[in-house]
Design a protein around this motif. Structure first.
Motif, PDB file in Angstrom:
ATOM      1  N   SER A 518       0.829  -1.212   0.000  1.00 21.42           N
ATOM      2  CA  SER A 518       0.000   0.000   0.000  1.00 21.42           C
ATOM      3  C   SER A 518       0.864   1.263   0.000  1.00 21.42           C
ATOM      4  CB  SER A 518      -0.949   0.009   1.208  1.00 21.42           C
ATOM      5  OG  SER A 518      -2.060   0.846   0.969  1.00 21.42           O
ATOM      6  N   ALA A 519       2.039   1.180  -0.662  1.00 23.00           N
ATOM      7  CA  ALA A 519       2.965   2.312  -0.793  1.00 23.00           C
ATOM      8  C   ALA A 519       3.475   2.787   0.561  1.00 23.00           C
ATOM      9  CB  ALA A 519       2.311   3.472  -1.550  1.00 23.00           C
ATOM     10  N   SER A 520       3.599   1.848   1.517  1.00 20.21           N
ATOM     11  CA  SER A 520       3.965   2.264   2.870  1.00 20.21           C
ATOM     12  C   SER A 520       5.217   1.587   3.416  1.00 20.21           C
ATOM     13  CB  SER A 520       2.798   1.978   3.828  1.00 20.21           C
ATOM     14  OG  SER A 520       2.573   0.585   3.946  1.00 20.21           O
ATOM     15  N   GLU A 521       5.820   0.656   2.689  1.00 18.65           N
ATOM     16  CA  GLU A 521       6.986  -0.047   3.216  1.00 18.65           C
ATOM     17  C   GLU A 521       8.256   0.758   2.960  1.00 18.65           C
ATOM     18  OE1 GLU A 521       7.279  -4.103   1.997  1.00 18.65           O
ATOM     19  OE2 GLU A 521       5.464  -4.703   3.064  1.00 18.65           O
ATOM     20  N   ALA A 522       9.151   0.747   3.942  1.00 17.49           N
ATOM     21  CA  ALA A 522      10.399   1.504   3.837  1.00 17.49           C
ATOM     22  C   ALA A 522      11.566   0.570   3.547  1.00 17.49           C
ATOM     23  CB  ALA A 522      10.661   2.260   5.136  1.00 17.49           C
ATOM     24  N   PHE A 523      12.509   1.055   2.758  1.00 19.70           N
ATOM     25  CA  PHE A 523      13.729   0.289   2.488  1.00 19.70           C
ATOM     26  C   PHE A 523      14.663   0.369   3.698  1.00 19.70           C
ATOM     27  CE2 PHE A 523      12.183   0.531  -1.789  1.00 19.70           C
ATOM     28  CZ  PHE A 523      12.682  -0.600  -2.401  1.00 19.70           C
ATOM     29  N   ILE A 524      15.493  -0.652   3.832  1.00 22.65           N
ATOM     30  CA  ILE A 524      16.492  -0.711   4.894  1.00 22.65           C
ATOM     31  C   ILE A 524      17.859  -0.871   4.236  1.00 22.65           C
ATOM     32  CG2 ILE A 524      17.268  -1.908   6.960  1.00 22.65           C
ATOM     33  CD1 ILE A 524      14.414  -2.978   7.265  1.00 22.65           C
ATOM     34  N   PRO A 525      18.717   0.168   4.280  1.00 27.20           N
ATOM     35  CA  PRO A 525      18.456   1.499   4.804  1.00 27.20           C
ATOM     36  C   PRO A 525      17.547   2.291   3.858  1.00 27.20           C
ATOM     37  CG  PRO A 525      20.595   1.440   3.766  1.00 27.20           C
ATOM     38  CD  PRO A 525      20.075   0.030   3.719  1.00 27.20           C
ATOM     39  N   ARG A 526      16.987   3.387   4.344  1.00 33.99           N
ATOM     40  CA  ARG A 526      16.067   4.169   3.518  1.00 33.99           C
ATOM     41  C   ARG A 526      16.736   4.697   2.252  1.00 33.99           C
ATOM     42  NH1 ARG A 526      11.028   5.908   5.345  1.00 33.99           N
ATOM     43  NH2 ARG A 526      10.520   5.290   7.482  1.00 33.99           N
ATOM     44  N   SER A 527      18.031   4.971   2.345  1.00 36.27           N
ATOM     45  CA  SER A 527      18.753   5.504   1.181  1.00 36.27           C
ATOM     46  C   SER A 527      18.781   4.514   0.026  1.00 36.27           C
ATOM     47  CB  SER A 527      20.186   5.861   1.581  1.00 36.27           C
ATOM     48  OG  SER A 527      20.861   4.721   2.098  1.00 36.27           O
ATOM     49  N   ALA A 528      18.515   3.216   0.299  1.00 42.25           N
ATOM     50  CA  ALA A 528      18.553   2.196  -0.755  1.00 42.25           C
ATOM     51  C   ALA A 528      17.392   2.326  -1.728  1.00 42.25           C
ATOM     52  CB  ALA A 528      18.553   0.804  -0.131  1.00 42.25           C
ATOM     53  N   GLU A 529      16.379   3.112  -1.387  1.00 40.08           N
ATOM     54  CA  GLU A 529      15.251   3.257  -2.307  1.00 40.08           C
ATOM     55  C   GLU A 529      15.705   3.807  -3.660  1.00 40.08           C
ATOM     56  OE1 GLU A 529      10.611   4.759  -2.282  1.00 40.08           O
ATOM     57  OE2 GLU A 529      11.985   5.590  -0.785  1.00 40.08           O
ATOM     58  N   GLN A 530      16.717   4.665  -3.657  1.00 42.13           N
ATOM     59  CA  GLN A 530      17.254   5.204  -4.915  1.00 42.13           C
ATOM     60  C   GLN A 530      17.833   4.078  -5.772  1.00 42.13           C
ATOM     61  OE1 GLN A 530      17.415   8.343  -6.123  1.00 42.13           O
ATOM     62  NE2 GLN A 530      16.886   9.662  -4.380  1.00 42.13           N
ATOM     63  N   GLN A 531      18.655   3.211  -5.169  1.00 37.16           N
ATOM     64  CA  GLN A 531      19.286   2.128  -5.913  1.00 37.16           C
ATOM     65  C   GLN A 531      18.249   1.144  -6.440  1.00 37.16           C
ATOM     66  OE1 GLN A 531      22.378   0.142  -3.714  1.00 37.16           O
ATOM     67  NE2 GLN A 531      22.670  -1.463  -5.258  1.00 37.16           N
ATOM     68  N   ALA A 532      17.280   0.780  -5.586  1.00 34.76           N
ATOM     69  CA  ALA A 532      16.237  -0.149  -6.020  1.00 34.76           C
ATOM     70  C   ALA A 532      15.410   0.454  -7.145  1.00 34.76           C
ATOM     71  CB  ALA A 532      15.341  -0.507  -4.835  1.00 34.76           C
ATOM     72  N   SER A 533      15.146   1.729  -7.075  1.00 35.47           N
ATOM     73  CA  SER A 533      14.332   2.392  -8.100  1.00 35.47           C
ATOM     74  C   SER A 533      15.053   2.438  -9.437  1.00 35.47           C
ATOM     75  CB  SER A 533      13.962   3.808  -7.633  1.00 35.47           C
ATOM     76  OG  SER A 533      13.223   3.754  -6.418  1.00 35.47           O
ATOM     77  N   ARG A 534      16.373   2.650  -9.404  1.00 36.64           N
ATOM     78  CA  ARG A 534      17.134   2.612 -10.665  1.00 36.64           C
ATOM     79  C   ARG A 534      17.082   1.222 -11.282  1.00 36.64           C
ATOM     80  NH1 ARG A 534      20.712   6.004  -7.705  1.00 36.64           N
ATOM     81  NH2 ARG A 534      21.996   4.216  -7.116  1.00 36.64           N
ATOM     82  N   LEU A 535      17.163   0.197 -10.434  1.00 37.67           N
ATOM     83  CA  LEU A 535      17.102  -1.178 -10.927  1.00 37.67           C
ATOM     84  C   LEU A 535      15.743  -1.483 -11.560  1.00 37.67           C
ATOM     85  CD1 LEU A 535      18.364  -4.058 -11.064  1.00 37.67           C
ATOM     86  CD2 LEU A 535      17.364  -4.464  -8.805  1.00 37.67           C
ATOM     87  N   ILE A 536      14.677  -1.025 -10.931  1.00 30.19           N
ATOM     88  CA  ILE A 536      13.327  -1.361 -11.387  1.00 30.19           C
ATOM     89  C   ILE A 536      12.888  -0.492 -12.560  1.00 30.19           C
ATOM     90  CG2 ILE A 536      10.890  -1.401 -10.713  1.00 30.19           C
ATOM     91  CD1 ILE A 536      11.850  -2.043  -7.849  1.00 30.19           C
ATOM     92  N   PHE A 537      13.157   0.795 -12.485  1.00 37.00           N
ATOM     93  CA  PHE A 537      12.599   1.721 -13.478  1.00 37.00           C
ATOM     94  C   PHE A 537      13.625   2.232 -14.475  1.00 37.00           C
ATOM     95  CE2 PHE A 537      10.129   2.484  -9.467  1.00 37.00           C
ATOM     96  CZ  PHE A 537       9.016   1.770  -9.859  1.00 37.00           C
ATOM     97  N   GLY A 538      14.890   1.766 -14.364  1.00 33.37           N
ATOM     98  CA  GLY A 538      15.925   2.235 -15.270  1.00 33.37           C
ATOM     99  C   GLY A 538      15.826   1.598 -16.647  1.00 33.37           C
ATOM    100  N   ALA A 539      16.918   1.721 -17.410  1.00 31.21           N
ATOM    101  CA  ALA A 539      16.929   1.207 -18.783  1.00 31.21           C
ATOM    102  C   ALA A 539      16.722  -0.299 -18.780  1.00 31.21           C
ATOM    103  CB  ALA A 539      18.263   1.562 -19.453  1.00 31.21           C
ATOM    104  N   LYS A 540      16.100  -0.789 -19.830  1.00 27.73           N
ATOM    105  CA  LYS A 540      15.859  -2.232 -19.951  1.00 27.73           C
ATOM    106  C   LYS A 540      17.160  -2.990 -20.117  1.00 27.73           C
ATOM    107  CE  LYS A 540      11.192  -2.258 -21.880  1.00 27.73           C
ATOM    108  NZ  LYS A 540      10.333  -2.807 -22.953  1.00 27.73           N
ATOM    109  N   ARG A 541      17.090  -4.288 -19.764  1.00 26.80           N
ATOM    110  CA  ARG A 541      18.256  -5.146 -19.951  1.00 26.80           C
ATOM    111  C   ARG A 541      18.559  -5.286 -21.438  1.00 26.80           C
ATOM    112  NH1 ARG A 541      16.383 -10.561 -17.241  1.00 26.80           N
ATOM    113  NH2 ARG A 541      14.528  -9.963 -18.393  1.00 26.80           N
TER     114      ARG A 541
END
Length: 542
Positions: A518-541
């Motif tokens: 529900s858009a409420s879970e936090a990454f551990i550490p919170r700063s990792a959300e940037q890295q995960a977002s690049r992996l998910i929404f970045g350029a295709k493989r």
């Protein structure tokens, strides 16, 4: 649960009043398990004159028998303040706490020796429900205010109550087996009770019996642990059957949510069932859980927030694949019937639920809601009235995820996936039909941890909501087939999570989740959300 006990007109019972008195509780313990397991009493002081005139031992513990939090430890002849101690006789703890078991108690001061001659003995708090130990809170050192929960088998849990979690784990006390036996002898007279014990090697003595822990106000650490600990404590679920959202068939109804959750649910119910109401509820929850305002950027939770609040979830296909009955036709159409979990029955009315002959091994859950699952593994009795109650639940009003709005209320009965109570679950996050990140949950019944992987099965150096772990999780032999299936099912959606199960060969689809956490879970550490977002929404493989 504690709030209901505290405010129930039947509370307290005579036994709860008796054991709230620290002097009378010793007689209760001595009668049931032996006086050798009680702390000796050096004196009982009933008047201010007795308090002022008493010759206190150089080493002792002084406390009020009729109250809580009123104690003094004298160590090596430390100075005594008799006026302070005498003032405890005027303390009306009932008026401060509104815990009715304290109201009729005689006001007394009790003097005891130091337990095991230690100023700070190890404290074990046994939480018991219906006469059985459900969880143990271990506080090795009171001065550090750190603790950790364990199961009755002394399996560590990553949570605490009222204080931060102790990072390390400790070995079980040598006397755990006889201690469990004696604790349950004391607990059998009570619906719910906390029993405090001090241990030294194979010795143990009982401290207090507490009927309303923390005055029903203490917070779990982390806060999200409350739901799972409530299942463990109050629903009769053993550690073997406890999962994030499942429990045994014979477990009674879940405990009352915490105050903040109840307040949020009331607010969400009051807001209009409209796009504006969904936006406002989603924004408030995002701020509460993420500690910031949502932004127009391609960050994991911000993307989920927009999906939740911009009308995307009202899409007809998203609603169809949210319904656990209708989703199966979608899965069969795109991937084949072999990937569909077999359905044993769909129950639409209370009468159908009450009359249905549930198989001895099955899974029962609402098709229109979330977070309710009953696992029946050996013909256990099923609480049909609880299942009937699911028909009345409007999960849209609870979550404000519009894909649940208007789904027909019905119950689905399925086979046990691969005959297992907790099969390995692969949650695959897909962006525009392409798998990007894989989530695996481990040891939900003991120390719930989570591992995240990229699609080449490289472990990612961060986690989501639950702590990560170094435990090795082998790559599934059919990883490519899992990714291919997830991608096919995710193709129509901008961003979605596809949940799959596999035994290494066969693959079954669990759910298609449109708004993870529900858009409420936090990454551990919170700063990792940037890295995960690049992996998910970045350029295709390539």
């Amino acid at each position: 649960m504690l709030y209901r006990m505290k405010t129930d007109r039947a509370f307290p019972t005579p036994q709860q009043v008796l054991t709230a008195d620290k002097e009378l509780a010793k007689a209760y313990v001595a009668e049931r398990v032996g006086r050798e397991h009680t702390v000796p009493t050096l004196a009982i002081l009933r008047t201010p004159e007795e308090v002022h005139n008493f010759d206190y031992p150089e080493v002792c513990v002084i406390k009020a028998t009729h109250s809580s939090g009123k104690f003094y430890i004298r160590y090596k002849g430390d100075p005594i303040d008799p006026a302070m101690i005498a003032s405890w006789l005027d303390d009306d703890f009932y008026m401060r706490s509104r815990e009715a078991q304290y109201r009729p108690l005689e006001r007394k001061i009790i003097v005891e020796p130091l337990v095991f001659n230690r100023e700070d003995p190890e404290d074990f708090r046994f939480f018991c429900f219906k006469g059985k130990v459900r969880a143990i809170l271990h506080e090795p050192n009171h001065s550090k205010d750190l603790a950790r929960f364990y199961t009755r088998r002394w399996e560590p849990l990553d949570c605490s109550l009222g204080m931060p979690v102790l990072n390390s784990t400790r070995p079980a006390p040598d006397c755990l087996e006889p201690l469990l036996r004696d604790v349950e002898r004391l607990a059998r007279d009570f619906y719910f009770v906390r029993i405090d014990v001090f241990c030294r090697r194979d010795e143990y003595v009982f401290g207090e019996l507490t009927h309303i822990h923390g005055n029903a106000s203490e917070q779990f650490h982390p806060a999200e642990a409350e739901q799972e600990m409530s299942r463990l404590m109050f629903q009769g679920a053993s550690a073997e059957n406890l999962t994030h959202a499942s429990r045994p068939a014979h477990a009674p109804r879940s405990s009352r949510p915490g105050f903040k959750t109840r307040l949020r649910n009331v607010l969400f119910h009051l807001l209009p069932a409209s796009g504006f109401g969904d936006w406002l509820a989603g924004t408030l929850k995002f701020v509460w859980t993420q500690g910031r305002l949502p932004r127009d950027q391609m960050l994991f939770n911000d993307v989920l927030y927009r999906i939740k609040t911009d009308g995307t979830l009202r899409d007809a296909l998203r609603k169809r694949t949210t319904d656990k009955v209708e989703a199966k036709s979608y899965i069969a159409q795109l991937a084949g019937q072999q990937h569909v979990v077999p359905t044993l029955a769909v129950l639409n009315t209370a009468d159908e639920i009450r009359s249905f002959d549930f198989p001895p091994i099955c899974v029962v859950k609402p098709a229109h809601s979330s977070q309710h699952v009953i696992l029946r593994t050996g013909g256990e009795e099923i609480d049909r009235e609880e299942i009937v109650g699911w028909l009345d639940e409007d999960y849209y009003r609870i979550s404000r995820e519009a894909n649940y709005q208007g789904l027909p209320p019905r119950i689905i009965v399925e086979t046990l996936i691969f005959g297992q109570t907790e099969p390995t679950d692969y949650k695959i996050f897909c962006h525009r039909g392409e798998p990007r990140m894989i989530q695996c949950d481990l040891d939900r019944q003991t120390r719930h941890t989570r591992q995240l992987f990229d699609t080449a099965w490289n472990r990612l150096p961060f986690s989501l909501c639950y702590e990560g772990t170094d435990q090795d999780h082998p790559c599934p032999a059919n990883l490519d087939a899992l990714l291919d299936l997830a991608g096919r099912l995710a193709q129509p959606f901008e961003f979605v999570r596809v949940d799959l199960y596999t035994d290494g060969t066969a693959i079954l689809v669990g759910e298609i989740t449109h708004c993870h956490g529900s858009a409420s879970e936090a990454f551990i550490p919170r700063s990792a959300e940037q890295q995960a977002s690049r992996l998910i929404f970045g350029a295709k493989r390539p």
